[in-house]
Scaffold this motif. Structure first.
Motif, mmCIF file in Angstrom:
data_model
loop_
_atom_site.group_PDB
_atom_site.id
_atom_site.type_symbol
_atom_site.label_atom_id
_atom_site.label_comp_id
_atom_site.label_asym_id
_atom_site.label_seq_id
_atom_site.Cartn_x
_atom_site.Cartn_y
_atom_site.Cartn_z
ATOM 1 N N GLY A 125 22.857 8.034 -23.554
ATOM 2 C CA GLY A 125 23.610 8.967 -23.978
ATOM 3 C C GLY A 125 22.612 10.254 -24.252
ATOM 4 N N ASP A 126 21.738 10.507 -23.579
ATOM 5 C CA ASP A 126 20.910 11.671 -23.786
ATOM 6 C C ASP A 126 20.092 11.970 -22.415
ATOM 7 O OD1 ASP A 126 19.196 13.207 -25.178
ATOM 8 O OD2 ASP A 126 17.370 11.656 -25.257
ATOM 9 N N ASN A 127 19.844 13.323 -22.411
ATOM 10 C CA ASN A 127 19.202 13.930 -21.214
ATOM 11 C C ASN A 127 19.834 13.843 -20.089
ATOM 12 O OD1 ASN A 127 16.701 15.364 -20.313
ATOM 13 N ND2 ASN A 127 16.011 13.399 -19.553
ATOM 14 N N ILE A 128 21.112 13.942 -20.156
ATOM 15 C CA ILE A 128 22.044 14.069 -18.822
ATOM 16 C C ILE A 128 22.017 15.162 -18.236
ATOM 17 C CG2 ILE A 128 24.591 13.721 -18.066
ATOM 18 C CD1 ILE A 128 25.023 11.917 -20.537
ATOM 19 N N ALA A 129 21.898 16.279 -18.658
ATOM 20 C CA ALA A 129 21.906 17.648 -17.952
ATOM 21 C C ALA A 129 20.806 17.706 -17.358
ATOM 22 C CB ALA A 129 22.108 18.756 -19.071
ATOM 23 N N ASN A 130 19.670 17.315 -17.604
ATOM 24 C CA ASN A 130 18.388 17.369 -16.844
ATOM 25 C C ASN A 130 18.372 16.341 -15.787
ATOM 26 O OD1 ASN A 130 17.242 19.428 -18.402
ATOM 27 N ND2 ASN A 130 16.154 17.944 -19.796
ATOM 28 N N SER A 131 19.189 15.229 -15.639
ATOM 29 C CA SER A 131 18.819 14.189 -14.896
ATOM 30 C C SER A 131 19.740 14.841 -13.504
ATOM 31 C CB SER A 131 19.425 12.881 -15.341
ATOM 32 O OG SER A 131 20.976 12.911 -15.850
ATOM 33 N N LEU A 132 20.706 15.302 -13.954
ATOM 34 C CA LEU A 132 21.952 15.754 -12.907
ATOM 35 C C LEU A 132 21.153 16.789 -11.970
ATOM 36 C CD1 LEU A 132 25.290 15.996 -14.701
ATOM 37 C CD2 LEU A 132 24.271 14.068 -13.246
ATOM 38 N N VAL A 133 20.219 17.677 -12.517
ATOM 39 C CA VAL A 133 19.644 18.753 -11.613
ATOM 40 C C VAL A 133 18.973 18.061 -10.385
ATOM 41 C CG1 VAL A 133 17.935 20.264 -11.450
ATOM 42 C CG2 VAL A 133 19.218 20.295 -13.641
ATOM 43 N N ALA A 134 18.093 17.025 -10.707
ATOM 44 C CA ALA A 134 17.752 16.107 -9.655
ATOM 45 C C ALA A 134 18.704 15.467 -8.568
ATOM 46 C CB ALA A 134 16.569 15.106 -10.161
ATOM 47 N N LEU A 135 19.725 15.085 -9.079
ATOM 48 C CA LEU A 135 20.752 13.972 -8.592
ATOM 49 C C LEU A 135 21.390 15.136 -7.617
ATOM 50 C CD1 LEU A 135 21.885 11.240 -8.509
ATOM 51 C CD2 LEU A 135 23.788 12.260 -9.824
ATOM 52 N N ASP A 136 21.581 16.067 -7.883
ATOM 53 C CA ASP A 136 22.228 17.406 -7.062
ATOM 54 C C ASP A 136 21.458 17.610 -5.872
ATOM 55 O OD1 ASP A 136 24.518 19.028 -6.838
ATOM 56 O OD2 ASP A 136 22.836 20.667 -7.057
ATOM 57 N N ARG A 137 20.109 17.230 -5.844
ATOM 58 C CA ARG A 137 19.617 17.657 -4.762
ATOM 59 C C ARG A 137 19.092 16.436 -3.727
ATOM 60 N NH1 ARG A 137 15.302 19.206 -8.645
ATOM 61 N NH2 ARG A 137 15.211 21.335 -9.237
ATOM 62 N N VAL A 138 19.846 15.307 -4.093
ATOM 63 C CA VAL A 138 19.803 14.219 -3.125
ATOM 64 C C VAL A 138 21.051 14.373 -1.996
ATOM 65 C CG1 VAL A 138 20.126 11.824 -2.967
ATOM 66 C CG2 VAL A 138 19.130 12.492 -5.057
ATOM 67 N N GLY A 139 20.403 14.432 -0.991
ATOM 68 C CA GLY A 139 21.333 14.772 0.311
ATOM 69 C C GLY A 139 22.341 15.826 0.207
ATOM 70 N N HIS A 140 23.099 15.900 0.954
ATOM 71 C CA HIS A 140 24.199 16.799 1.002
ATOM 72 C C HIS A 140 25.076 16.600 -0.086
ATOM 73 C CE1 HIS A 140 27.262 19.807 2.084
ATOM 74 N NE2 HIS A 140 28.114 19.038 1.980
ATOM 75 N N SER A 141 25.650 15.451 -0.239
ATOM 76 C CA SER A 141 26.499 14.991 -1.472
ATOM 77 C C SER A 141 26.312 13.756 -1.989
ATOM 78 C CB SER A 141 28.042 15.148 -0.909
ATOM 79 O OG SER A 141 28.290 13.801 0.184
ATOM 80 N N SER A 142 25.095 13.073 -1.301
ATOM 81 C CA SER A 142 24.651 11.430 -1.581
ATOM 82 C C SER A 142 24.615 11.347 -2.971
ATOM 83 C CB SER A 142 23.470 11.252 -0.780
ATOM 84 O OG SER A 142 23.697 11.164 0.615
ATOM 85 N N GLY A 143 23.944 12.099 -3.939
ATOM 86 C CA GLY A 143 23.616 12.038 -5.298
ATOM 87 C C GLY A 143 24.985 11.757 -5.989
ATOM 88 N N TRP A 144 25.963 12.608 -5.772
ATOM 89 C CA TRP A 144 27.375 12.819 -6.381
ATOM 90 C C TRP A 144 28.166 11.582 -5.701
ATOM 91 C CZ3 TRP A 144 26.859 15.297 -10.483
ATOM 92 C CH2 TRP A 144 26.027 16.515 -10.480
ATOM 93 N N ASP A 145 28.038 11.209 -4.467
ATOM 94 C CA ASP A 145 28.853 10.108 -4.110
ATOM 95 C C ASP A 145 28.248 8.804 -4.958
ATOM 96 O OD1 ASP A 145 29.978 11.623 -2.184
ATOM 97 O OD2 ASP A 145 28.453 11.417 -0.507
ATOM 98 N N ALA A 146 26.882 8.608 -4.963
ATOM 99 C CA ALA A 146 26.539 7.449 -5.622
ATOM 100 C C ALA A 146 26.900 7.510 -6.950
ATOM 101 C CB ALA A 146 25.110 7.430 -5.547
ATOM 102 N N LEU A 147 27.024 8.516 -7.654
ATOM 103 C CA LEU A 147 27.276 8.555 -9.279
ATOM 104 C C LEU A 147 28.776 7.975 -9.405
ATOM 105 C CD1 LEU A 147 26.384 9.412 -11.852
ATOM 106 C CD2 LEU A 147 27.307 11.723 -11.842
ATOM 107 N N VAL A 148 29.548 8.135 -8.343
ATOM 108 C CA VAL A 148 30.824 7.605 -8.516
ATOM 109 C C VAL A 148 30.756 6.091 -8.757
ATOM 110 C CG1 VAL A 148 33.144 7.025 -7.532
ATOM 111 C CG2 VAL A 148 32.101 9.414 -7.088
#
Length: 286
Positions: A254-277
């Protein structure tokens, strides 16, 4: 100039200094020269004589089980298809995710999911399976999406959600319809299923992860590509890309979520977000 002298061509073999390496990549690369078989601007997939796969590239690809990252200031390389590559591991560090399978507190996860829901609008997602994130975080049990990829994925995602809630039997064929679904080197459906396997193991549901992995890997032999299959095999062991693990841990804490999403957004074209689902499908039931 020092790095240029480190890149030696001997018998047409390119020798590269590795800064950080994942566990599967180490097994592949430590055995000697490998051959490139898929080439990109900043990375290259290689295979060993025994068929093992790894990815060598700069830090833009992030740490991961299959990845070997060059030193940060290493010059850009023009990789060639079928070229021989050797690596220097003498100054490399090993990367692996935290080996924690302790079931997390539900209250902490609920707090993390609420924070994630608040952080998502800043990214303005317009394509990929990440468009499912908002309705899933709002507790939707049925999802109606117009885009062809989302419409094709909906039955599999709903079936997977139902299976995660009551996993007494093997996953239905509709769950396995996600394999190979979508464009890219690792199709969106594969990214979702792989992260689901990682998240299940992380929260202590290893038996369920193993049961899902058995079905997914059997079907993936013919339903997806070689590289994506290798990533799914890593996921079956609880191994995914570093940004995925970092985001998963951030939600659990429940912490540091905003920072972690910055790196996730850079994974592939949409792979990071696909994986988050896949992560959300698992965590919202805790």
């Amino acid at each position: 100039m020092a790095h240029q002298s480190d890149t030696a061509t001997t018998n047409r073999s390119l020798r590269l200094p590795i800064n950080s390496i994942g566990p599967i990549a180490y097994d592949v690369l430590a055995g000697g020269p490998v051959t490139s078989f898929t080439v990109f601007d900043r990375s290259v997939y290689v295979e060993s004589a025994t068929g093992g796969i790894a990815c060598v590239g700069d830090h833009a690809i992030s740490d991961g089980p299959l990845n070997a990252l060059l030193e940060p200031d290493f010059p850009t390389i023009n990789y060639t298809l079928g070229g021989m590559i050797e690596v220097d591991l003498s100054h490399s560090t090993s990367w692996a995710p935290l080996n924690d399978v302790t079931p997390p507190p539900s209250a902490s996860i609920r707090h993390g999911l609420k924070a994630l829901s608040s952080a998502l609008p800043a990214y303005g997602l317009t394509d990929g399976l990440g468009l499912f994130l908002d309705p899933l975080l709002r507790g939707a049990t049925t999802i109606d999406m117009a885009a062809p990829l989302l419409r094709a994925a909906t039955p599999g995602i709903q079936a997977l959600s139902e299976w995660l809630a009551t996993p007494e039997t093997a996953p239905q064929d509709s769950v396995l319809s996600l394999i190979g679904l979508g464009p890219g080197l690792t199709p969106s459906g594969d990214d979702l299923l792989g992260s689901c396997l990682v998240a299940l193991r992380r929260i202590g549901r290893q038996h369920d992860s193993d049961r899902l992995a058995d079905a997914v890997l059997a079907a993936a032999q013919t339903a997806t590509g070689r590289i994506s299959l290798a990533h799914l095999e890593c996921a079956a062991k609880g191994l995914g890309a570093a940004p995925l693990h970092n985001t998963l841990e951030a939600i659990i804490a429940g912490d540091n979520i905003a920072n972690s999403l910055v790196a996730l957004d850079r994974v592939g074209h949409s792979s990071g977000w696909d994986a988050l689902v896949g992560v959300i499908l698992v965590l919202r039931g805790v």
